[in-house]
Design an enzyme around this catalytic site. Sequence first.
Site, PDB file in Angstrom:
ATOM      1  N   ASN A  69      32.691  68.372  20.104  1.00 36.29           N
ATOM      2  CA  ASN A  69      31.679  68.001  21.096  1.00 36.29           C
ATOM      3  C   ASN A  69      32.172  68.359  22.497  1.00 36.29           C
ATOM      4  O   ASN A  69      33.353  68.253  22.807  1.00 36.29           O
ATOM      5  CB  ASN A  69      31.262  66.529  20.984  1.00 36.29           C
ATOM      6  CG  ASN A  69      32.415  65.553  21.065  1.00 36.29           C
ATOM      7  OD1 ASN A  69      33.522  65.857  20.635  1.00 36.29           O
ATOM      8  ND2 ASN A  69      32.169  64.381  21.605  1.00 36.29           N
ATOM      9  N   GLU A  76      31.042  67.521  26.312  1.00 25.96           N
ATOM     10  CA  GLU A  76      30.166  66.695  27.149  1.00 25.96           C
ATOM     11  C   GLU A  76      30.051  67.261  28.561  1.00 25.96           C
ATOM     12  O   GLU A  76      30.774  68.190  28.934  1.00 25.96           O
ATOM     13  CB  GLU A  76      30.696  65.257  27.167  1.00 25.96           C
ATOM     14  CG  GLU A  76      30.669  64.640  25.773  1.00 25.96           C
ATOM     15  CD  GLU A  76      31.091  63.187  25.732  1.00 25.96           C
ATOM     16  OE1 GLU A  76      31.626  62.675  26.742  1.00 25.96           O
ATOM     17  OE2 GLU A  76      30.873  62.559  24.673  1.00 25.96           O
ATOM     18  N   CYS A  86      26.840  68.477  20.613  1.00 27.99           N
ATOM     19  CA  CYS A  86      27.605  67.890  19.501  1.00 27.99           C
ATOM     20  C   CYS A  86      28.465  68.947  18.799  1.00 27.99           C
ATOM     21  O   CYS A  86      28.149  70.153  18.814  1.00 27.99           O
ATOM     22  CB  CYS A  86      26.662  67.303  18.455  1.00 27.99           C
ATOM     23  SG  CYS A  86      25.681  65.925  19.035  1.00 27.99           S
ATOM     24  N   GLU A 123      28.739  69.570  15.644  1.00 29.74           N
ATOM     25  CA  GLU A 123      28.070  70.280  14.547  1.00 29.74           C
ATOM     26  C   GLU A 123      27.330  71.514  15.049  1.00 29.74           C
ATOM     27  O   GLU A 123      27.360  72.580  14.436  1.00 29.74           O
ATOM     28  CB  GLU A 123      27.078  69.359  13.832  1.00 29.74           C
ATOM     29  CG  GLU A 123      27.717  68.182  13.139  1.00 29.74           C
ATOM     30  CD  GLU A 123      27.866  66.941  14.022  1.00 29.74           C
ATOM     31  OE1 GLU A 123      28.051  67.105  15.251  1.00 29.74           O
ATOM     32  OE2 GLU A 123      27.806  65.839  13.489  1.00 29.74           O
ATOM     33  N   CYS A 152      23.617  63.672  14.299  1.00 25.54           N
ATOM     34  CA  CYS A 152      22.379  63.216  14.949  1.00 25.54           C
ATOM     35  C   CYS A 152      21.196  64.052  14.459  1.00 25.54           C
ATOM     36  O   CYS A 152      21.359  65.102  13.824  1.00 25.54           O
ATOM     37  CB  CYS A 152      22.512  63.306  16.469  1.00 25.54           C
ATOM     38  SG  CYS A 152      22.382  64.983  17.109  1.00 25.54           S
ATOM     39  N   CYS A 198      21.137  67.785  15.456  1.00 24.66           N
ATOM     40  CA  CYS A 198      22.058  68.625  14.666  1.00 24.66           C
ATOM     41  C   CYS A 198      21.529  68.855  13.261  1.00 24.66           C
ATOM     42  O   CYS A 198      21.652  69.957  12.711  1.00 24.66           O
ATOM     43  CB  CYS A 198      23.448  68.000  14.617  1.00 24.66           C
ATOM     44  SG  CYS A 198      24.306  68.135  16.198  1.00 24.66           S
TER      45      CYS A 198
HETATM   46  N1  THU Z   1      28.498  63.527  18.640  1.00 23.34           N
HETATM   47  C1  THU Z   1      28.829  64.615  17.907  1.00 23.34           C
HETATM   48  O1  THU Z   1      29.494  65.545  18.388  1.00 23.34           O
HETATM   49  N2  THU Z   1      28.423  64.657  16.625  1.00 23.34           N
HETATM   50  C2  THU Z   1      27.790  63.651  15.969  1.00 23.34           C
HETATM   51  O2  THU Z   1      27.612  63.724  14.775  1.00 23.34           O
HETATM   52  C3  THU Z   1      27.301  62.496  16.730  1.00 23.34           C
HETATM   53  C4  THU Z   1      27.718  62.410  18.148  1.00 23.34           C
HETATM   54  C5  THU Z   1      29.002  63.453  20.008  1.00 23.34           C
HETATM   55  C6  THU Z   1      27.985  63.454  21.106  1.00 23.34           C
HETATM   56  C7  THU Z   1      28.729  62.730  22.215  1.00 23.34           C
HETATM   57  O3  THU Z   1      29.568  63.672  22.877  1.00 23.34           O
HETATM   58  C8  THU Z   1      29.609  61.752  21.479  1.00 23.34           C
HETATM   59  O4  THU Z   1      29.711  62.220  20.155  1.00 23.34           O
HETATM   60  C9  THU Z   1      29.080  60.314  21.479  1.00 23.34           C
HETATM   61  O5  THU Z   1      27.786  60.259  20.979  1.00 23.34           O
END
Ligand code: THU
Length: 144
Positions: free
Chosen positions: A48, A50, A59, A61, A92, A95
């Site tokens: 991920n 941000e 994310c 994925e 999520c 994804c």
């Molecule tokens: N996130 C992912 O990278 N993958 C997931 O399956 C769910 C959430 C990330 C998004 C954000 O940067 C952090 O996790 C918290 O939600």
Amino acid sequence: MEDFLFDGEERLLDLAREAAAMAYAPYSGVRVGAALEAEDGKVFTGCNVENASYGLSVCAERVAVFTAVANGVQTFRRLAVYSSTGKPLYPCGACLQVISEFSDDLELIICGAGGVYRRCVLSSLLPHPTRLEGAEERRYPNDR
Ligand code: THU
């Protein structure tokens, strides 16, 4: 909860865990790594990433899927997701939709830092993905 891992799942989860270490997550503090196994056995990873403008965060994925596609690969069989959270973090909805563009029956193996595994197939999490008619015919011949 799953009690054991199938062939290759441990390696895939290891790669997802390594990818999570690359996460850029100063806002949530949650590190996520994804390892996407292609039909030919190649693995593409993502973490991920941000952003200070929260909605621009991506994310793990989706990073893995986009990396695979950018490398000419569009058929997948398994996806491992590791998160620094205690419990496994399911992908999520955004994804799931992106993954489903390329695969209905992808197997998912999900693991949190607490060591609990969950296994499921993509279609059980997103049974009715959005699909537009005619897309199949418009693919390039080397797609998928
Ligand atoms: N996130 C992912 O990278 N993958 C997931 O399956 C769910 C959430 C990330 C998004 C954000 O940067 C952090 O996790 C918290 O939600």
